[in-house]
Motif scaffolding. Structure first.
Motif, PDB file in Angstrom:
ATOM      1  N   ARG A  49       0.789  -1.228   0.000  1.00 24.93           N
ATOM      2  CA  ARG A  49       0.000   0.000   0.000  1.00 24.93           C
ATOM      3  C   ARG A  49       0.824   1.282   0.000  1.00 24.93           C
ATOM      4  O   ARG A  49       0.372   2.295  -0.504  1.00 24.93           O
ATOM      5  CB  ARG A  49      -0.945   0.011   1.195  1.00 24.93           C
ATOM      6  N   ARG A  75       4.906   7.576   0.162  1.00 21.96           N
ATOM      7  CA  ARG A  75       4.323   7.513  -1.173  1.00 21.96           C
ATOM      8  C   ARG A  75       3.306   6.392  -1.178  1.00 21.96           C
ATOM      9  O   ARG A  75       3.614   5.261  -0.835  1.00 21.96           O
ATOM     10  CB  ARG A  75       5.388   7.258  -2.229  1.00 21.96           C
ATOM     11  N   GLY A  76       2.073   6.719  -1.571  1.00 21.40           N
ATOM     12  CA  GLY A  76       1.000   5.740  -1.626  1.00 21.40           C
ATOM     13  C   GLY A  76       0.984   4.995  -2.947  1.00 21.40           C
ATOM     14  O   GLY A  76       1.549   5.448  -3.943  1.00 21.40           O
ATOM     15  N   TYR A  77       0.323   3.868  -2.972  1.00 26.01           N
ATOM     16  CA  TYR A  77       0.294   3.055  -4.192  1.00 26.01           C
ATOM     17  C   TYR A  77      -0.546   3.686  -5.292  1.00 26.01           C
ATOM     18  O   TYR A  77      -0.388   3.336  -6.452  1.00 26.01           O
ATOM     19  CB  TYR A  77      -0.183   1.636  -3.883  1.00 26.01           C
ATOM     20  N   ARG A  78      -1.403   4.624  -4.965  1.00 33.02           N
ATOM     21  CA  ARG A  78      -2.199   5.300  -6.003  1.00 33.02           C
ATOM     22  C   ARG A  78      -1.559   6.594  -6.491  1.00 33.02           C
ATOM     23  O   ARG A  78      -2.140   7.292  -7.306  1.00 33.02           O
ATOM     24  CB  ARG A  78      -3.590   5.597  -5.474  1.00 33.02           C
ATOM     25  N   GLY A  79      -0.393   6.928  -5.978  1.00 30.82           N
ATOM     26  CA  GLY A  79       0.319   8.092  -6.476  1.00 30.82           C
ATOM     27  C   GLY A  79       0.369   9.272  -5.535  1.00 30.82           C
ATOM     28  O   GLY A  79       1.062  10.232  -5.803  1.00 30.82           O
ATOM     29  N   GLY A  80      -0.347   9.244  -4.426  1.00 29.54           N
ATOM     30  CA  GLY A  80      -0.268  10.332  -3.468  1.00 29.54           C
ATOM     31  C   GLY A  80       1.066  10.311  -2.738  1.00 29.54           C
ATOM     32  O   GLY A  80       1.719   9.273  -2.624  1.00 29.54           O
ATOM     33  N   SER A  81       1.494  11.469  -2.276  1.00 27.80           N
ATOM     34  CA  SER A  81       2.767  11.532  -1.567  1.00 27.80           C
ATOM     35  C   SER A  81       2.725  12.616  -0.506  1.00 27.80           C
ATOM     36  O   SER A  81       1.905  13.533  -0.565  1.00 27.80           O
ATOM     37  CB  SER A  81       3.917  11.811  -2.541  1.00 27.80           C
ATOM     38  N   PRO A 107      -2.988  12.068  -5.924  1.00 26.41           N
ATOM     39  CA  PRO A 107      -2.703  11.528  -7.253  1.00 26.41           C
ATOM     40  C   PRO A 107      -3.277  12.374  -8.385  1.00 26.41           C
ATOM     41  O   PRO A 107      -2.793  12.318  -9.504  1.00 26.41           O
ATOM     42  CB  PRO A 107      -3.330  10.138  -7.226  1.00 26.41           C
TER      43      PRO A 107
END
Length: 172
Positions: A49, A75-81, A107
């Protein structure tokens, strides 16, 4: 001979194997160094995740000088950071300062960036400042700053649309 049915043994074996595969997707590390006047702690995590890192370093001496620095990121798996940094310093004369910054981005392009500083002199004088930038998914932009100096607070802020044209700031 075992009284546990064969299907039960297969089920338990399969679940154990699946658990091992799931656990293999996780990683953690931690590093610590300490001495009487300095130290460091660093850690990292990673799984399906997100990924994250954190670090903290500090040092001090017998004269009253000291400093500390922290930082981290995720860093998240959907692109958020997201990331942050903070530091503090103090000297033997009585001067002190601190700095902070935080950055969060989704993201879809929306995000918030904020940074600030504050300092106190040995004579008791205080000054501080903070800057904030916000971007929406549509590309609208807000930039504002707050400054404390000589006992006065001043604020400035502006908004713009996705094309960079000035726009009125919404209050809610």
């Amino acid at each position: 001979m075992s009284t546990v049915p064969v299907w039960a043994r297969i089920f338990v074996f399969t679940m154990a194997l699946a658990g091992c595969q799931w656990a293999m997707g996780r990683e953690r590390s931690r590093h610590v160094e300490r001495s009487p006047h300095a130290g460091a702690v660093e850690s990292a995590r990673s799984n399906a995740r997100f990924q994250s890192q954190r670090a903290r370093h500090w040092q001090a001496d017998a004269h009253g000088n000291a400093s500390m620095h922290r930082q981290g990121s995720m860093r998240g798996y959907r692109g958020g950071s997201g990331s942050y940094q903070a530091s503090r310093q103090r000297d033997e004369a009585g001067n002190a300062s601190r700095q902070r910054s935080v950055s969060l981005h989704g993201p879809g392009g929306a995000g918030v960036d904020r940074s600030g500083t504050a300092s106190r002199g040995a004579d008791g004088s205080v000054s501080a400042g903070r800057a904030t930038t916000v971007t929406t998914r549509d590309g609208d932009h807000y930039a504002g700053s707050l400054v404390l100096a000589d006992g006065r607070i001043s604020y400035s802020g502006s908004c713009s649309d996705a094309n960079g044209n000035p726009a009125p700031c919404r209050t809610r």
